[in-house]
Design a protein around this motif. Structure first.
Motif, short mmCIF file in Angstrom:
data_model
loop_
_atom_site.label_atom_id
_atom_site.label_comp_id
_atom_site.label_asym_id
_atom_site.label_seq_id
_atom_site.Cartn_x
_atom_site.Cartn_y
_atom_site.Cartn_z
N GLY A 210 0.81 -1.21 0.00
CA GLY A 210 0.00 0.00 0.00
C GLY A 210 0.85 1.26 0.00
O GLY A 210 0.49 2.27 -0.63
N LEU A 211 1.99 1.22 0.70
CA LEU A 211 2.87 2.39 0.73
C LEU A 211 3.40 2.72 -0.65
O LEU A 211 3.64 3.88 -0.98
CB LEU A 211 4.04 2.16 1.69
N LYS A 212 3.60 1.72 -1.48
CA LYS A 212 4.10 1.97 -2.83
C LYS A 212 3.14 2.85 -3.63
O LYS A 212 3.57 3.65 -4.47
CB LYS A 212 4.34 0.64 -3.55
N HIS A 213 1.84 2.72 -3.36
CA HIS A 213 0.88 3.58 -4.05
C HIS A 213 1.05 5.04 -3.62
O HIS A 213 0.87 5.96 -4.42
CB HIS A 213 -0.55 3.12 -3.75
N LEU A 214 1.39 5.24 -2.35
CA LEU A 214 1.51 6.61 -1.84
C LEU A 214 2.72 7.33 -2.42
O LEU A 214 2.78 8.57 -2.39
CB LEU A 214 1.60 6.59 -0.31
N LEU A 215 3.69 6.59 -2.93
CA LEU A 215 4.92 7.22 -3.43
C LEU A 215 4.65 8.09 -4.64
O LEU A 215 5.48 8.94 -5.00
CB LEU A 215 5.95 6.15 -3.77
N ALA A 216 3.51 7.91 -5.28
CA ALA A 216 3.16 8.75 -6.43
C ALA A 216 2.51 10.06 -6.03
O ALA A 216 2.27 10.92 -6.88
CB ALA A 216 2.24 7.97 -7.37
N VAL B 6 11.49 7.82 1.16
CA VAL B 6 12.45 8.89 0.84
C VAL B 6 12.18 9.46 -0.55
O VAL B 6 12.71 10.54 -0.89
CB VAL B 6 13.90 8.37 0.93
N GLN B 7 11.37 8.77 -1.34
CA GLN B 7 11.01 9.31 -2.65
C GLN B 7 10.09 10.51 -2.55
O GLN B 7 9.98 11.29 -3.50
CB GLN B 7 10.35 8.22 -3.50
N LEU B 8 9.44 10.67 -1.38
CA LEU B 8 8.56 11.83 -1.17
C LEU B 8 9.40 12.99 -0.65
O LEU B 8 9.38 13.34 0.54
CB LEU B 8 7.44 11.47 -0.19
N GLN B 9 10.15 13.61 -1.53
CA GLN B 9 11.09 14.64 -1.14
C GLN B 9 10.43 15.91 -0.63
O GLN B 9 11.07 16.73 0.05
CB GLN B 9 12.02 14.97 -2.31
N LEU C 217 15.96 12.67 3.91
CA LEU C 217 14.82 13.59 4.03
C LEU C 217 15.20 14.69 5.02
O LEU C 217 14.59 14.82 6.09
CB LEU C 217 13.57 12.84 4.50
N PRO C 218 16.20 15.48 4.71
CA PRO C 218 16.70 16.45 5.70
C PRO C 218 15.70 17.53 6.07
O PRO C 218 15.77 18.11 7.15
CB PRO C 218 17.94 17.05 5.01
N ARG C 219 14.74 17.81 5.20
CA ARG C 219 13.76 18.86 5.49
C ARG C 219 12.50 18.34 6.14
O ARG C 219 11.56 19.10 6.39
CB ARG C 219 13.40 19.60 4.20
N CYS C 220 12.45 17.04 6.44
CA CYS C 220 11.23 16.42 6.98
C CYS C 220 11.40 16.18 8.48
O CYS C 220 12.42 15.66 8.94
CB CYS C 220 10.95 15.10 6.26
N LEU C 221 10.37 16.53 9.25
CA LEU C 221 10.33 16.24 10.68
C LEU C 221 9.81 14.82 10.86
O LEU C 221 8.64 14.55 10.59
CB LEU C 221 9.44 17.23 11.41
N VAL C 222 10.65 13.93 11.33
CA VAL C 222 10.29 12.53 11.53
C VAL C 222 10.00 12.33 13.02
O VAL C 222 10.88 12.51 13.86
CB VAL C 222 11.38 11.57 11.06
N ILE C 223 8.76 11.98 13.34
CA ILE C 223 8.35 11.79 14.74
C ILE C 223 8.49 10.33 15.10
O ILE C 223 7.83 9.47 14.50
CB ILE C 223 6.90 12.26 14.94
#
Length: 483
Positions: A418-424, A448-451, A476-482
């Motif tokens: 399911g996550l593979k669908h979200l990469l688009a 990481v493809q979701l830059q 993903l340096p600009r992403c806040l990972v919780i």
């Protein structure tokens, strides 16, 4: 709460539970540092009279005025002795305030601190407090005052209402009162000069306000346009009929046991300008949602029905017909709503920007197909605890080019496929996968493809390992990972 400070000035309301900050004791800021006196500055020495000049021939001489020579004045450097007598003498340097009290510098500096830190900084000195007590530094904040914090106990044992001048100086537009009674509210109105016109939002939580108190509060506080009642079990639906004013544009009612269908009737009849309604009531039925009139249909843009257990698809029919201009709808916890109800929403509320279907256990992938096909403006979708959502449902959502925020907390059937669908979905800025037990480290690493992602929540996600978080920090340096 405010309390007398140095020279009688009130300190900021920084007591525990006031909604701003609980202040620790502050050191004096010097510690054991030694203070070394700087060497004295060289004193200005008077000009030494120049040696007698060798005068040129009389025909070329421009003698210095006698008054200048008699007073022992020195000519400016580079000016010959025979120069003009009116040359200006440099004055003393202009004195500037120390950096620590320069208001221009402080006005820029204090923007970098949080509200809690500002409460501490305001106690440093009067200059800092004067700068910090400007309304611009407190915009959007709401002080929380508990009943026992509204009074000071005098030596005689009597109670005196606290001084709220510090709140007035900062220009707060809203207050939250916790555990108050009718008398406390009357005292607040009498002792806070801005309450009648300057307060625009009032929130009462876990309070014993009655119908009479609610009526007095809304009658006296003419500026209130946003009202919240939470955990207030002493007012009745009759109190709403007698107190609600047409000026109110936002109303939130939750955990109030006396609120049922008749309360919705009062709201629909008395609040023609209502823009936002949030309702959490276990006893509200489908019938109540038919009370909304054409007036609310034009003005109301946000409706939140939270844990309204009696609402069914028939109630959803009433909502979409009465409030066609909704841009935000929440059916969170409305456990009787099914895919058919979501289909009604998707077909009739095409202006929706936010839809919350969390804690709706009957929602399946079919509902997501309706959402993806018809809600082309949707920017936020909340599907927390929708346990029947699978990878197939995510494949439908992957076609939504406008979706920016997607919440899938504790969707226990979502897998790596399911996550593979979200990469688009390049428009995604916020993605929550907290508590999804079937996601693996391999599947998550593909995100990481979701830059353009700005926030990623992986709390209680077994596939989120320390190595994965390190990998995200690199890619993903600009992403806040919780975590």
């Amino acid at each position: 709460m405010s309390s007398p400070g140095v020279d009688g000035d009130p300190k900021p309301p920084c007591l525990p539970r006031n909604g701003l900050v609980k202040l620790p004791g502050q050191p004096n800021g010097l510690g054991a540092a030694s203070i070394t006196r700087a060497p004295p500055a060289a004193k200005d020495r008077p000009c030494q009279p120049p040696p007698p000049p060798t005068l040129p021939p009389p025909s070329l001489a421009s003698p210095l005025p006698r008054a200048a020579l008699a007073g022992g004045l020195c000519p400016p450097p580079g000016l010959p002795l025979g120069g003009p007598a009116s040359a200006p003498v440099p004055g003393p340097p202009v004195e500037r305030p120390p950096l620590a009290t320069d208001e221009k510098i402080l006005n820029g500096l204090f923007w970098y601190f949080s509200a809690c830190e500002k409460c501490v900084l305001a106690q440093v000195c009067k200059a800092w407090r004067r700068v910090l007590y400007q309304p611009k530094f407190w915009a959007g904040l709401t002080p929380v005052l508990h009943a026992k914090e509204l009074y000071n106990v005098l030596p005689s044992g009597e109670k005196e209402f606290v001084n709220l001048q510090g709140f007035a100086a900062r220009g707060f537009e809203g207050f939250c009162l916790v555990g108050v009674s009718d008398l406390d509210i009357c005292e607040f109105i009498d002792n806070y000069a801005l309450s009648k016109k300057g307060v625009k939002a009032m929130s009462l939580k876990r309070s014993t306000i009655t119908d009479a108190g609610l009526e007095v509060m809304l009658e006296q506080m003419q500026g209130v346009v946003r009202l919240e009642l939470s955990g207030c079990n002493d007012f009745t639906e009759a109190g709403l009929w007698s107190s609600l004013s047409a000026r109110i544009t936002s109303l939130s009612v939750s955990d109030c046991i006396n609120v049922a269908d008749d309360a919705i009737a009062a709201i629909s009849q008395l609040l023609p300008n209502l823009a936002e309604l949030s309702l959490q009531a276990y006893h509200v039925t489908d019938t109540a949602l038919a009370y909304f009139t054409a007036r609310q249909g034009h003005s109301t843009h946000t409706l939140r029905l939270l844990s309204c257990w009696e609402i069914t698809n028939h109630g959803v029919v009433n909502v979409v017909h009465s409030l066609p201009n909704l841009t935000a709808l929440s059916l969170s916890g409305c456990s009787k709503v099914t895919d058919d109800g979501v289909e009604l929403v998707a077909e009739n509320l095409r202006k929706l920007r936010s839809l919350d279907l969390s804690w709706c256990p009957r929602i399946t992938d079919m509902a997501l197909e309706y959402v993806a096909c018809d809600l082309h403006r949707l920017e936020e979708l909340v599907l927390d605890r929708c346990v029947r959502i699978t990878d197939t449902g995510l494949s439908y959502l992957s076609t939504m080019s406008s979706l920016r925020s997607l919440y899938l907390r504790w969707c226990c059937q979502v897998q790596d496929f399911g996550l593979k669908h979200l990469l688009a979905m390049r428009s995604l800025r916020l993605l929550s996968l907290a508590g999804c037990p079937l996601l693996t480290t391999t599947g998550l690493s593909g995100l990481v493809q979701l830059q353009e992602l700005e926030e990623l929540e992986l709390t209680n996600c077994p596939g989120a390992t320390p190595e994965l978080f390190k990998y995200f920090s690199q890619h993903l340096p600009r992403c806040l990972v919780i975590e």
